[in-house]
Design an enzyme around this catalytic site. Structure first.
Site, PDB file in Angstrom:
ATOM      1  N   ARG A  37       1.269  -1.154  -0.219  1.00 36.12           N
ATOM      2  CA  ARG A  37      -0.197   0.474   0.219  1.00 36.12           C
ATOM      3  C   ARG A  37       0.654   1.730  -0.594  1.00 36.12           C
ATOM      4  O   ARG A  37       1.923   1.596   0.736  1.00 36.12           O
ATOM      5  CB  ARG A  37      -0.832   0.202   1.101  1.00 36.12           C
ATOM      6  CG  ARG A  37      -1.820   1.508   1.098  1.00 36.12           C
ATOM      7  CD  ARG A  37      -2.977   0.852   2.387  1.00 36.12           C
ATOM      8  NE  ARG A  37      -2.579   1.009   3.971  1.00 36.12           N
ATOM      9  CZ  ARG A  37      -3.126   1.044   4.905  1.00 36.12           C
ATOM     10  NH1 ARG A  37      -3.722   0.224   4.409  1.00 36.12           N
ATOM     11  NH2 ARG A  37      -2.626   1.390   6.210  1.00 36.12           N
ATOM     12  N   SER A 106     -12.634  -4.222   1.056  1.00 32.90           N
ATOM     13  CA  SER A 106     -12.964  -3.776   2.806  1.00 32.90           C
ATOM     14  C   SER A 106     -14.402  -3.282   3.058  1.00 32.90           C
ATOM     15  O   SER A 106     -14.773  -3.021   2.636  1.00 32.90           O
ATOM     16  CB  SER A 106     -11.803  -2.282   3.026  1.00 32.90           C
ATOM     17  OG  SER A 106     -10.724  -2.330   2.697  1.00 32.90           O
ATOM     18  N   LYS A 135      -3.707   4.665   9.094  1.00 30.92           N
ATOM     19  CA  LYS A 135      -4.341   5.387   8.019  1.00 30.92           C
ATOM     20  C   LYS A 135      -5.370   6.296   8.763  1.00 30.92           C
ATOM     21  O   LYS A 135      -6.562   6.133   9.563  1.00 30.92           O
ATOM     22  CB  LYS A 135      -5.407   4.059   7.676  1.00 30.92           C
ATOM     23  CG  LYS A 135      -5.583   4.691   6.622  1.00 30.92           C
ATOM     24  CD  LYS A 135      -7.013   3.064   5.937  1.00 30.92           C
ATOM     25  CE  LYS A 135      -7.190   3.808   4.723  1.00 30.92           C
ATOM     26  NZ  LYS A 135      -8.656   3.022   3.913  1.00 30.92           N
TER      27      LYS A 135
END
Length: 206
Positions: A37, A106, A135
């Site tokens: 990511r 998700s 995040k």
């Protein structure tokens, strides 16, 4: 149905260790998947990094999951791709990456499980369970109660995510999760390999 691992490590672009080093140490510790990511790299740089990470984790039987970048996953033939709620129609994503690649989605709220296209998604990443600094734009935490409700009402394997550590293994198993995904619990640990191993050891003893 795709077998999900007990532990998925999500790379941390801001951690002291380089991403390939993080990935290798997590894989050495037993992480079955490494999800790459990075929201800032351009496509070419991300593609090069994905290939480097895949090479580093392959000797440890770990698999590369690409986060969000559909075209990169398609171009390199990645083992899998993980998308969020804002990353497009999962059916179109599935058509692009083909039937054999793993596709994860998700889930941040209970109502989102009602919109999952049948026969399209292989696993769910459910959370955040807790608030997490890895995040900054994460959705509101759902807690272990919210996690359990989602897991119990879907037949898809669920990896919990969001502020989790080895100490949460018992609660996650009680909630019905097949495993967990972590970032800083491994990427910011003094010994990432040992941190990954500790999570798996704790899971197996509860």
């Amino acid at each position: 149905m795709t077998a999900t691992p007990l532990l998925c490590f999500i790379t941390d672009a801001d951690a002291p260790l380089s991403v390939p080093d993080q990935a290798e140490r997590a894989a050495r510790g037993g992480a079955g998947w490494v999800q790459l990511r990075d929201k800032t790299l351009d496509t070419d740089a991300f593609t090069d990094l994905a290939r480097a990470v895949a090479d580093r984790i392959a000797p440890f039987d770990a698999r590369l999951i690409i986060n969000d970048r559909v075209e990169v996953a398609h171009a390199i033939g990645a083992y899998g791709l993980h998308i969020g709620q804002s990353d497009g129609d999962p059916r179109r994503v599935r058509a692009r990456i083909g039937p054999d690649a793993v596709l994860g989605l998700s889930i941040e709220r209970y109502d989102q499980i009602t919109t999952i296209p049948p026969g399209c998604i292989d696993y769910l990443g459910v959370g955040p369970v807790r608030a997490t600094g890895s995040k900054v734009d994460h959705a509101p935490p759902i807690g272990f109660g919210g996690l359990a409700r989602i897991v119990q009402d879907t037949r898809l394997p669920c990896l919990a995510i969001g502020g989790l550590t080895a100490c949460d293994a018992a609660d996650l198993r009680r909630a019905g999760c097949t495993g967990l995904a972590v970032v800083s619990a491994i990427s910011r640990a003094a010994d990432p390999r040992a941190a990954a191993r500790a999570i798996l050891d704790q899971w197996s003893t509860v």
